[in-house]
Design an enzyme around this catalytic site. Sequence first.
Site, PDB file in Angstrom:
ATOM      1  N   HIS A 148       0.814  -1.230   0.000  1.00 16.52           N
ATOM      2  CA  HIS A 148       0.000   0.000   0.000  1.00 16.52           C
ATOM      3  C   HIS A 148       0.843   1.274   0.000  1.00 16.52           C
ATOM      4  O   HIS A 148       0.304   2.372  -0.180  1.00 16.52           O
ATOM      5  CB  HIS A 148      -0.935   0.035   1.215  1.00 16.52           C
ATOM      6  CG  HIS A 148      -2.012  -1.009   1.186  1.00 16.52           C
ATOM      7  ND1 HIS A 148      -2.875  -1.161   0.127  1.00 16.52           N
ATOM      8  CD2 HIS A 148      -2.358  -1.969   2.093  1.00 16.52           C
ATOM      9  CE1 HIS A 148      -3.716  -2.166   0.376  1.00 16.52           C
ATOM     10  NE2 HIS A 148      -3.422  -2.667   1.552  1.00 16.52           N
ATOM     11  N   ASP A 165      -2.875 -10.615  -2.592  1.00 13.68           N
ATOM     12  CA  ASP A 165      -3.451 -10.083  -1.352  1.00 13.68           C
ATOM     13  C   ASP A 165      -4.892  -9.642  -1.651  1.00 13.68           C
ATOM     14  O   ASP A 165      -5.191  -9.213  -2.764  1.00 13.68           O
ATOM     15  CB  ASP A 165      -2.614  -8.885  -0.889  1.00 13.68           C
ATOM     16  CG  ASP A 165      -3.025  -8.367   0.482  1.00 13.68           C
ATOM     17  OD1 ASP A 165      -2.331  -8.683   1.465  1.00 13.68           O
ATOM     18  OD2 ASP A 165      -4.035  -7.632   0.574  1.00 13.68           O
ATOM     19  N   HIS A 194      -6.439  -7.113  -0.794  1.00 14.78           N
ATOM     20  CA  HIS A 194      -6.543  -5.678  -1.045  1.00 14.78           C
ATOM     21  C   HIS A 194      -5.733  -5.289  -2.286  1.00 14.78           C
ATOM     22  O   HIS A 194      -4.693  -5.901  -2.560  1.00 14.78           O
ATOM     23  CB  HIS A 194      -6.009  -4.882   0.158  1.00 14.78           C
ATOM     24  CG  HIS A 194      -6.712  -5.207   1.441  1.00 14.78           C
ATOM     25  ND1 HIS A 194      -6.204  -6.091   2.364  1.00 14.78           N
ATOM     26  CD2 HIS A 194      -7.886  -4.758   1.939  1.00 14.78           C
ATOM     27  CE1 HIS A 194      -7.049  -6.178   3.391  1.00 14.78           C
ATOM     28  NE2 HIS A 194      -8.076  -5.380   3.160  1.00 14.78           N
TER      29      HIS A 194
HETATM   30 ZN   LIG Z   1      -4.339  -7.109   2.463  1.00 16.74          ZN
END
Ligand SMILES: [Zn+2]
Length: 310
Positions: free
Chosen positions: A125, A162, A164
């Site tokens: 991220h 993942d 996300h």
């Molecule tokens: Zn994640």
Amino acid sequence: MTTLLVSQRNFESHVTPSGHPERPDRLRAIEQIMEQPQFAGLVRRDAPFADLMLADLVHSPSYLERLRNARPAEGIGQIDEDTFISSGSLDAASTALGAGLAALEAVVLGEADNAFCAVRPPGHHAEAETPMGFCLVNTIAIVAREAQRKHGAERVAIIDFDVHHGNGTQDIFKDDGSVFYASSHQWPLYPGTGRPSETGVGNIVNATLPAGSDGTVMREAYETLVFPALEAFAPDILLISAGFDADHRDPLAQLNWVPADFAWVTRQLMEIAERTSSGRIVSLLEGGYDRNGLATGVAAHVGALMGAAA
Ligand SMILES: [Zn+2]
């Protein structure tokens, strides 16, 4: 198959507040399951420290200085609603990067066929300008750049399973056709990026998966969207952002993958890597917040990397 497991002795140096899902116990769960007899054949290495100045390869020039300024002398400092930095966090970030770079070198030099790095904090991220989403430094992005800069790879692929979207990795490489990035992720979900229409310069693939969907939906998305584009890109080396929060038990998302799904996607990626990249794969841990979901997912992933039968 020689599979390298790089673990991080100082993973507890990165401290998050009590009750935070991204906690040191995640790596204890992985350590425990990696003691099972079927993993006796792993080559094991401790992560060395890496120079965090390498963050400059993917982050803005002031980024590391901002992290250092945010780091408290003791206790835990806060970067955003869910991202924290403790006095030892940059030491942990340094060995997380050291793990990735050591794994990269071992795989490039042929000392291992592939490698998995059990590290925290996660990284995908972290954008060029902004740490976020539990992530301080975008480790896999730096590993990709070092594959090019130090080891002469021209084309690097990053596959991110993942749950996300890896907004940080996409942000860093969206204008760079020498790096391919494909992500499968629950949609909608944090961080809100990763629409299929986000394609970079033709080097980005985003496969969105609806809440409640299982491995069947995931497999179709990979077979129709991710694998053909990856094969066409033909990377010199394949990196994996390996998050295990798509597991059905995970508290932060609502996908219903089982360990066999993590093994399946790993084996498929190995087959493509065999054809395009001499089988070279370096995988780095990202998320995964249910203790058993994480441990069994890592076991399935690493078992597949070792060549275990389905
Ligand atoms: Zn994640």
